[in-house]
Write a protein that holds these residues in place. Structure first.
Motif, PDB file in Angstrom:
ATOM      1  N   ARG A 127       0.983  12.109   7.147  1.00 49.65           N
ATOM      2  CA  ARG A 127       2.110  12.986   7.463  1.00 49.65           C
ATOM      3  C   ARG A 127       2.964  13.144   6.209  1.00 49.65           C
ATOM      4  O   ARG A 127       2.790  12.427   5.233  1.00 49.65           O
ATOM      5  N   ARG A 128       3.884  14.071   6.253  1.00 47.38           N
ATOM      6  CA  ARG A 128       4.779  14.246   5.119  1.00 47.38           C
ATOM      7  C   ARG A 128       5.819  13.134   5.144  1.00 47.38           C
ATOM      8  O   ARG A 128       6.470  12.910   6.161  1.00 47.38           O
ATOM      9  N   ILE A 129       5.934  12.441   4.037  1.00 48.32           N
ATOM     10  CA  ILE A 129       6.943  11.393   3.891  1.00 48.32           C
ATOM     11  C   ILE A 129       7.802  11.810   2.711  1.00 48.32           C
ATOM     12  O   ILE A 129       7.376  11.730   1.559  1.00 48.32           O
ATOM     13  N   TRP A 181     -19.044   3.755  -8.452  1.00 44.81           N
ATOM     14  CA  TRP A 181     -17.994   2.799  -8.104  1.00 44.81           C
ATOM     15  C   TRP A 181     -16.770   3.475  -7.497  1.00 44.81           C
ATOM     16  O   TRP A 181     -16.040   2.877  -6.718  1.00 44.81           O
ATOM     17  N   LEU A 182     -16.548   4.740  -7.826  1.00 39.94           N
ATOM     18  CA  LEU A 182     -15.375   5.423  -7.299  1.00 39.94           C
ATOM     19  C   LEU A 182     -15.445   5.620  -5.794  1.00 39.94           C
ATOM     20  O   LEU A 182     -14.422   5.792  -5.142  1.00 39.94           O
ATOM     21  N   ASN A 183     -16.642   5.591  -5.235  1.00 41.81           N
ATOM     22  CA  ASN A 183     -16.766   5.766  -3.789  1.00 41.81           C
ATOM     23  C   ASN A 183     -15.916   4.760  -3.025  1.00 41.81           C
ATOM     24  O   ASN A 183     -15.297   5.096  -2.025  1.00 41.81           O
ATOM     25  N   ALA A 184     -15.903   3.517  -3.473  1.00 37.23           N
ATOM     26  CA  ALA A 184     -15.120   2.483  -2.782  1.00 37.23           C
ATOM     27  C   ALA A 184     -13.634   2.835  -2.802  1.00 37.23           C
ATOM     28  O   ALA A 184     -12.943   2.723  -1.780  1.00 37.23           O
ATOM     29  N   ALA A 185     -13.136   3.274  -3.945  1.00 38.16           N
ATOM     30  CA  ALA A 185     -11.727   3.662  -4.042  1.00 38.16           C
ATOM     31  C   ALA A 185     -11.442   4.881  -3.173  1.00 38.16           C
ATOM     32  O   ALA A 185     -10.421   4.938  -2.474  1.00 38.16           O
ATOM     33  N   GLU A 186     -12.341   5.844  -3.195  1.00 36.15           N
ATOM     34  CA  GLU A 186     -12.153   7.048  -2.387  1.00 36.15           C
ATOM     35  C   GLU A 186     -12.173   6.723  -0.896  1.00 36.15           C
ATOM     36  O   GLU A 186     -11.388   7.293  -0.120  1.00 36.15           O
ATOM     37  N   VAL A 246      -9.024   5.967   4.140  1.00 36.03           N
ATOM     38  CA  VAL A 246      -8.558   5.127   5.258  1.00 36.03           C
ATOM     39  C   VAL A 246      -7.035   5.051   5.246  1.00 36.03           C
ATOM     40  O   VAL A 246      -6.385   5.175   6.290  1.00 36.03           O
ATOM     41  N   MET A 247      -6.443   4.890   4.066  1.00 41.12           N
ATOM     42  CA  MET A 247      -4.982   4.837   3.968  1.00 41.12           C
ATOM     43  C   MET A 247      -4.374   6.148   4.456  1.00 41.12           C
ATOM     44  O   MET A 247      -3.371   6.153   5.173  1.00 41.12           O
ATOM     45  N   ASP A 248      -4.998   7.259   4.086  1.00 37.06           N
ATOM     46  CA  ASP A 248      -4.470   8.547   4.516  1.00 37.06           C
ATOM     47  C   ASP A 248      -4.542   8.692   6.036  1.00 37.06           C
ATOM     48  O   ASP A 248      -3.608   9.189   6.666  1.00 37.06           O
ATOM     49  N   ILE A 249      -5.631   8.250   6.633  1.00 41.11           N
ATOM     50  CA  ILE A 249      -5.790   8.343   8.089  1.00 41.11           C
ATOM     51  C   ILE A 249      -4.820   7.410   8.804  1.00 41.11           C
ATOM     52  O   ILE A 249      -4.179   7.792   9.787  1.00 41.11           O
TER      53      ILE A 249
END
Length: 126
Positions: free
Chosen positions: A82-84, A64-69, A74-77
């Motif tokens: 970048r550094r915030i 199930w963790l695959n979906a979260a990962e 996607v959020m990271d991409i």
């Protein structure tokens, strides 16, 4: 253990004080048990918090963790690549990304079918 219990207490007391029942879906980590609340707060407060919580545990041997990962990647991409250096900007960026992702009804094309799950997990069924 204490961190988890304090986080859930914050959900109950501050984030969702008017909600009767909060459903938490989580893994079977040993800190995600009722015992954590009794150790962190004592019997009275633990029972008050637990009366508002409904635990749902994911299978120990499922992916199930695959979906979260996938979603975090996607959020990271798309958002946090970048550094915030400012928490307010980070919060604004992630909130806007989440809204856009939900509005677009983005989904994960999950290839793990029920048939595959039944075959893989059948030895764990009662």
């Amino acid at each position: 253990m204490v961190d988890f219990a304090q986080f859930v207490k914050m959900l109950v007391d501050e984030e969702y004080p008017d909600v009767e029942n909060i459903r938490l879906v989580m893994d079977n980590l040993n800190t995600h048990k009722e015992k954590s609340f009794y150790e962190a707060f004592g019997e009275g407060e633990a029972e008050m918090i637990l009366s508002k919580i409904e635990f749902h545990y994911t299978p120990k041997h499922a992916s199930w963790l695959n979906a979260a990962e996938i979603e975090i990647n996607v959020m990271d991409i798309e958002c946090t690549d970048r550094r915030i250096g400012d928490m307010e900007i980070l919060t604004h960026e992630v909130t806007a990304w989440t809204r856009r992702r939900n509005d677009d009804e983005k989904k994960i094309n999950w290839g793990f079918t029920r048939r595959k799950a039944d075959k893989k997990l059948s030895k764990y069924y009662v």
